[in-house]
Design a protein around this motif. Sequence first.
Motif: not given
Length: 122
Positions: A30-33, A51-52, A70-72, A102-103
């Motif tokens: 959750d803390d990362y892209n 996913i951001t 893509i999902s989290r 965010d690359y």
Amino acid sequence: QLQLVESGGGAEQPGESLRLSCTGIVLIVDDYNIAWFRQAPGKERGGVARITLGNGFTKYADSVKGRFTISRESAKNAVYLELHSLLPQDTGHYYCAAAMLDYVLGPAYDYWGQGTQVTVSS
């Protein structure tokens, strides 16, 4: 130290589906892209989906748009990549990667897993 672990790869026929998982070991997703990349035999690794962190904005490569999702899932500290309507050209080693910045689908991510193999053939 390995921060991410991928799973869910396998061999499927064209038109079938797979779900890949990317689980954080120490890293909190959750803390990362988070992005998924794939490397086909003889080709460079390229971004597939991202996913951001926070708002969960998604971005897809044109080659997978409409077929991959893509999902989290925060409770499982995981990010998923659902692959539908698989094509032989989807064959490759799939990696997930994490970065604070965010690359998008670029390669400059900070943390990488070891990948999982997807093979699509009839």
